[in-house]
Write an enzyme that holds these catalytic residues in place. Structure first.
Site, short mmCIF file in Angstrom:
data_model
loop_
_atom_site.label_atom_id
_atom_site.label_comp_id
_atom_site.label_asym_id
_atom_site.label_seq_id
_atom_site.Cartn_x
_atom_site.Cartn_y
_atom_site.Cartn_z
N GLY A 239 0.76 -1.25 0.00
CA GLY A 239 0.00 0.00 0.00
C GLY A 239 0.79 1.29 0.00
O GLY A 239 0.20 2.36 -0.21
N GLU A 273 3.82 -6.69 1.75
CA GLU A 273 3.35 -7.04 0.40
C GLU A 273 3.38 -5.83 -0.52
O GLU A 273 2.36 -5.46 -1.11
CB GLU A 273 1.91 -7.58 0.48
CG GLU A 273 1.72 -8.77 1.39
CD GLU A 273 0.24 -9.09 1.64
OE1 GLU A 273 -0.64 -8.34 1.14
OE2 GLU A 273 -0.02 -10.07 2.33
N PRO A 274 4.51 -5.16 -0.66
CA PRO A 274 4.51 -3.97 -1.53
C PRO A 274 4.44 -4.34 -3.01
O PRO A 274 5.05 -5.32 -3.44
CB PRO A 274 5.86 -3.31 -1.21
CG PRO A 274 6.74 -4.46 -0.83
CD PRO A 274 5.85 -5.47 -0.15
N ARG A 276 3.21 -1.51 -5.88
CA ARG A 276 3.46 -0.24 -6.56
C ARG A 276 4.80 0.38 -6.16
O ARG A 276 5.52 0.90 -7.02
CB ARG A 276 2.33 0.73 -6.20
CG ARG A 276 2.33 2.01 -7.01
CD ARG A 276 1.31 3.01 -6.42
NE ARG A 276 0.06 2.43 -6.05
CZ ARG A 276 -1.03 2.41 -6.81
NH1 ARG A 276 -1.01 2.96 -8.00
NH2 ARG A 276 -2.14 1.85 -6.38
N TYR A 316 -9.54 5.32 -12.69
CA TYR A 316 -9.46 6.04 -11.40
C TYR A 316 -9.28 7.54 -11.58
O TYR A 316 -9.00 8.23 -10.61
CB TYR A 316 -8.27 5.55 -10.56
CG TYR A 316 -8.08 4.06 -10.49
CD1 TYR A 316 -8.99 3.26 -9.80
CD2 TYR A 316 -6.99 3.46 -11.10
CE1 TYR A 316 -8.80 1.89 -9.72
CE2 TYR A 316 -6.80 2.09 -11.02
CZ TYR A 316 -7.71 1.31 -10.33
OH TYR A 316 -7.50 -0.04 -10.25
N CYS A 346 -12.54 3.68 -28.93
CA CYS A 346 -13.81 4.39 -29.18
C CYS A 346 -14.59 4.65 -27.89
O CYS A 346 -15.68 4.09 -27.69
CB CYS A 346 -14.64 3.60 -30.17
SG CYS A 346 -13.71 3.33 -31.67
N GLU A 347 -14.04 5.43 -27.01
CA GLU A 347 -14.72 5.84 -25.79
C GLU A 347 -14.16 7.20 -25.40
O GLU A 347 -12.94 7.42 -25.50
CB GLU A 347 -14.39 4.89 -24.63
CG GLU A 347 -14.85 3.50 -24.83
CD GLU A 347 -15.27 2.83 -23.53
OE1 GLU A 347 -15.60 3.54 -22.55
OE2 GLU A 347 -15.26 1.60 -23.52
N1 LLP Z 1 -1.61 -6.96 -0.82
C1 LLP Z 1 -2.91 -7.07 -1.15
C2 LLP Z 1 -3.71 -8.05 -0.44
C3 LLP Z 1 -3.45 -6.25 -2.15
O1 LLP Z 1 -4.74 -6.38 -2.44
C4 LLP Z 1 -2.63 -5.33 -2.82
C5 LLP Z 1 -3.16 -4.47 -3.88
C6 LLP Z 1 -1.27 -5.27 -2.47
C7 LLP Z 1 -0.80 -6.09 -1.46
C8 LLP Z 1 -0.31 -4.34 -3.14
O2 LLP Z 1 -0.64 -3.01 -2.94
P1 LLP Z 1 0.39 -1.86 -3.41
O3 LLP Z 1 1.63 -1.96 -2.57
O4 LLP Z 1 0.67 -2.07 -4.83
O5 LLP Z 1 -0.36 -0.61 -3.17
N2 LLP Z 1 -5.13 -1.14 -9.73
C9 LLP Z 1 -4.99 -0.15 -8.68
C10 LLP Z 1 -4.37 -0.72 -7.44
C11 LLP Z 1 -5.11 -1.93 -6.88
C12 LLP Z 1 -4.44 -2.49 -5.66
C13 LLP Z 1 -5.02 -3.81 -5.31
N3 LLP Z 1 -4.39 -4.48 -4.21
C14 LLP Z 1 -4.20 1.03 -9.24
O6 LLP Z 1 -3.84 1.02 -10.40
O7 LLP Z 1 -4.00 2.00 -8.53
#
Ligand code: LLP
Length: 418
Positions: A239, A273-274, A276, A316, A346-347
């Site tokens: 996150g 669990e990173p 992004r 988003y 086409c949107e």
């Molecule tokens: N762990 C779990 C259980 C998750 O559901 C997620 C992301 C992560 C870890 C990794 O999160 P991060 O570190 O990447 O923030 N498609 C959206 C983001 C969806 C995230 C879903 N879950 C976007 O493009 O912003």
């Protein structure tokens, strides 16, 4: 470190001009920097040196085998959410003993595959899932290692579509129910309680939601201990946000120090669990301006990448910086105008950026920045568009890690009625 920098008026990936990459591999094309990926992983991990920890890259953010393989070599574990992601991690040389399996809808088949592989932990998201996992494990004569994903009801202060830790989200078990579900788990013959898990959302740019969530998790860990349940690890989820424009997400070092401080003297392993934060700024989407179109209301730059390649702006309203690959020289007369950067789909929702001040000519190359996370992973074939090529730059050498899809393949599995 920013691995995408201007050099002689040309935007480079490490030391390779993006114009060269476009020439060799065509556009649209995702370009990743191995150095940036490596550095992000190392920086994230550095904060936890000296304490028992495991960094599980969230595969969904970028499931490219080359990226998974790179992280596996650096010692990463993986956070998966499907049997498909499990297969990818194994194919990329990931260590099954470092895999956590998240997700609200694991099927029995996916559970079997994960038990067969011998993963580190299932992050269980409901009482029903726990019952099913116990049954599947019993049928296989195995014991499933589990954490319950608790929903701490903390506001991650992010986009509502990517906030997951609030009461009204589908994720995890309600904080109030967690203790009783743990007690049920403790009584199940084929379940072994290993940890507590929580993940409150994505693109979080403040520290406090992480700390609030950890506070609540630690209260639960203490309550479990009073019931004779010893927790071996806490999974704090992913996150951490990145900078797309002017956000100031917590630095890894600050995040790590604060999380470690909260843990105090407890002897538990920390799991993260990173997604992004490890890949987002290590990739760009390279695209070419096909047409310029000036209407009474707007100037449009129609590029060859579209919402099917990078869905985040359409889905988003996400902001991605858009840079010209080649900076125009001072005496160049091309006017700087305010452009809508749009794709051929086409949107009207098919845009990559609004109101961008750029001096553009047809044929120019643009780099859509910070596209390494949830870019290619969310790409589709909408409008029967082949998905983009992917290239990884490694110290001057460009590796095609996924060729552009071929149109015939897009309908190769389809059949007309006899
Ligand atoms: N762990 C779990 C259980 C998750 O559901 C997620 C992301 C992560 C870890 C990794 O999160 P991060 O570190 O990447 O923030 N498609 C959206 C983001 C969806 C995230 C879903 N879950 C976007 O493009 O912003």
């Amino acid at each position: 470190m920013n691995s995408f920098t201007l050099n002689n008026n040309i935007l480079h990936a490490e030391n390779v001009g993006l114009n060269q990459i476009a020439l060799e591999f065509g556009t649209p094309c995702y370009v990743y920097s191995k150095a940036a990926l490596t550095l992000a992983f190392e920086r994230f991990s550095a904060g936890f040196i000296g304490s028992d920890h495991l960094v599980c890259f969230a595969v969904k953010s970028n499931p490219s085998l080359a990226i998974l393989n790179l992280f596996a070599k650096l010692g990463a574990g993986f956070d998966i959410v499907s049997g498909g992601e499990l297969a990818r991690v194994l194919a990329a040389g990931g260590d099954p003993k470092k895999i956590v399996f998240s997700g609200v809808g694991k099927t029995a088949v996916e559970m079997q595959a994960a038990l067969d592989a011998g993963i580190f932990c299932f992050n269980v998201e409901s009482a029903s899932e726990l019952t099913r996992l116990n049954k599947v494990a019993a049928e296989m004569g195995k014991v499933a290692p589990v954490s319950l994903r608790v929903n701490p009801n903390v506001d991650a202060k992010t986009h509502p579509y990517i906030s997951t830790g609030l009461k009204n989200n589908k994720f995890g078990v309600a904080y109030e129910d967690a203790l009783s579900i743990y007690l049920q788990a403790a009584a199940m013959s084929n379940i072994a309680i290993h940890g507590v898990d929580c993940h409150i959302g994505s693109q979080i740019t403040e520290l406090s939601p992480f700390l609030d969530a950890l506070d609540r998790v630690l209260l639960l860990v203490d309550a479990l201990q009073q019931h004779g349940i010893e927790i071996q690890h806490i999974d704090a989820g992913g996150g951490i946000g990145i900078c797309y424009s002017n956000e100031t997400p917590p630095e890894f070092k600050v995040y790590a120090e604060a999380m470690r401080a909260k843990l105090g003297e407890r002897k538990v392993r920390l799991v993260f669990e990173p997604g992004r934060a490890l890949v987002g700024n290590a990739g760009v989407l390279l695209t070419k301006v096909e047409y310029l179109k000036h209407t009474e209301a707007k100037n449009f730059a129609i590029v060859d990448a579209a919402m099917n390649d990078l869905m985040r702006p359409a889905l988003y309203d996400a902001y991605h910086d858009i840079k010209a690959v080649q900076t125009r020289l001072k005496d160049d007369v091309t006017p700087t105008l305010t452009y809508e950067i749009v794709g051929p789909v086409c949107e009207s929702g098919d845009f990559l950026g609004h109101d961008r001040n750029l001096a553009l000519a047809e044929g120019d190359l643009l780099a859509i920045m910070s596209a390494g996370a949830y870019g290619m992973s969310m790409a589709s074939n909408y409008n029967t568009r082949p998905r983009a090529a992917e290239v990884m730059v490694d110290d001057g050498v460009c590796h095609l890690i996924r060729p552009r899809e071929v149109i015939a393949d897009l309908f190769a599995l389809e059949k007309v009625l006899p």
